[in-house]
Write an enzyme that holds these catalytic residues in place. Structure first.
Site, PDB file in Angstrom:
ATOM      1  N   HIS A 261       0.789  -1.286   0.243  1.00 15.78           N
ATOM      2  CA  HIS A 261      -0.116  -0.124  -0.155  1.00 15.78           C
ATOM      3  C   HIS A 261       0.718   1.386   0.081  1.00 15.78           C
ATOM      4  CE1 HIS A 261      -3.502  -2.474   0.995  1.00 15.78           C
ATOM      5  NE2 HIS A 261      -2.936  -3.063   1.916  1.00 15.78           N
TER       6      HIS A 261
HETATM    7  O1  RIB Z   1      -4.610   0.015   5.306  1.00 14.82           O
HETATM    8  C1  RIB Z   1      -3.154  -0.224   4.925  1.00 14.82           C
HETATM    9  C2  RIB Z   1      -2.363   1.026   5.684  1.00 14.82           C
HETATM   10  O2  RIB Z   1      -2.569   0.782   6.967  1.00 14.82           O
HETATM   11  C3  RIB Z   1      -0.819   1.061   5.751  1.00 14.82           C
HETATM   12  O3  RIB Z   1      -0.344   2.296   5.547  1.00 14.82           O
HETATM   13  C4  RIB Z   1      -0.356   0.079   6.495  1.00 14.82           C
HETATM   14  O4  RIB Z   1       1.017   0.430   6.637  1.00 14.82           O
HETATM   15  C5  RIB Z   1      -1.072   0.414   7.621  1.00 14.82           C
HETATM   16  O5  RIB Z   1      -0.550   1.558   8.089  1.00 14.82           O
END
Ligand code: RIB
Ligand code: CA
Length: 330
Positions: A261
């Site tokens: 992500h």
């Molecule tokens: O939903 C994904 C996010 O939440 C990413 O930034 C992961 O590292 C968590 O922080």
């Protein structure tokens, strides 16, 4: 060259994003601030130093510890995804001689609190600094509440967070970063500084499969490849048990791998051509029970001119970006 400050809650995918940012000549990482999210901010701050230690940098960005608690809600963490230490439990790994396999970078944590450092940087680089938010938006919102005039000089805020036409990854309706601190997210989206959001709608399009990871790092001895190998094991297993088993029932899609992500906001800054975004007026549910932390935007409608628009990333050239990611981080 873009000057950026990264606000982060490492987090395995945060680590990958930091590697990518620090190896991108288009970016100058002026500072890194930690925040509670995947793990408590004390651990997140240590993880930033561990990540920087993997890279053996000539010039290490300033690192400052940010907020421990969300603005209103009690803290929710994600150790079940990222491991107790937030980096796939690499802190337990030892070399043959018994020494820790991963040591923190040889740098001090700033005595300046994270929120104050964000404000210092915003004042020092007016109309130039870009904030990249990879965790809950607590630090950014507190900086806005503390000194909105300085924060209005930010060039842009790029946020990994939210879910619009995708299910959430914490509840059916909410993505983790927004769910942990929805009040902070509402502050940031309503503030008026340009915001570019990389929601699950985009980040779920990129899957780092175990097969691809093996193909990219097998036999490589560099520290980043070793870190990728060591840190992703726990995450891969979580996804195998709790993500792909559920999703693969819906459609004939990947059944292996992890989403990276947090790497996408870095790519949006250095290679915007790989991404497609739309303007939308984004709001956050801060009161709901079933929908708490939900991000709401009608991606089909023209944005209401009276409200600050956000850019919402809805598409990424996934294979192109993944190839770019590996070319850059090694
Ligand atoms: O939903 C994904 C996010 O939440 C990413 O930034 C992961 O590292 C968590 O922080
Ligand atoms: Ca994160």
């Amino acid at each position: 060259m873009q000057r950026i400050l990264i606000d982060t809650d490492p987090g395995v995918d945060d680590a990958l994003a930091l590697f990518l940012a620090l190896k991108s000549p288009e970016l100058r990482v002026e500072a890194i601030t930690s925040v509670s999210g995947n793990v408590h901010v004390e651990q997140a701050t240590q993880n930033v130093l561990t990540i920087l230690g993997v890279l053996e940098l000539d010039e290490v960005p300033i690192v400052a510890k940010g907020e421990a608690q969300p603005l209103v809600k009690p803290l929710v963490t994600a150790a079940h995804v990222h491991g107790e230490d937030g980096l796939g439990n690499i802190s337990t790994l030892r070399n043959a001689d018994g020494s820790p396999r991963y040591l923190p970078a040889d740098t001090e944590i700033s005595s300046t609190p994270g929120v104050a450092l964000i404000l210092e940087m915003a004042r020092h680089y007016p109309d130039e600094l870009v904030v990249v938010a990879l965790g809950p938006l607590t630090n950014i919102a507190k900086a806005i509440r503390t000194d909105p005039v300085s924060m209005r000089r930010l060039r842009n805020i790029v946020v990994m967070g939210g879910a619009f036409e995708e299910y959430g990854n914490v509840t059916t309706t909410a993505e983790f970063n927004i769910f942990v601190d929805p009040h902070a997210a509402q502050d940031v989206f309503n503030f008026g500084v340009p915001v570019h959001i990389a929601p699950l709608d985009a980040t779920n399009q990129v899957v780092l499969t175990g097969e691809r990871l093996h193909a990219e790092i097998a036999g490589r001895r560099d520290s980043v490849s070793q870190f990728l190998k060591d840190s992703t094991v726990a995450c891969m297993e979580f996804y195998r048990q709790h993500v792909w088993s559920r999703r693969s029932l819906q459609a004939n899609i990947e059944t292996d791998g992890i989403h990276i992500h947090d790497a996408l906001p870095i790519g949006i800054l250095t290679h915007p051509a790989y991404f497609e975004s739309v303007d939308a007026y984004v709001q956050v549910e801060t009161e709901g029970n079933l929908t708490n932390g939900m991000t709401i935007a009608d991606l089909r409608e023209e944005p209401q001119p009276q409200h600050p628009k956000a850019r919402v990333c809805v598409k990424v050239e996934a294979e192109t970006f993944l190839t770019h990611f590996f070319e850059r981080i090694r």
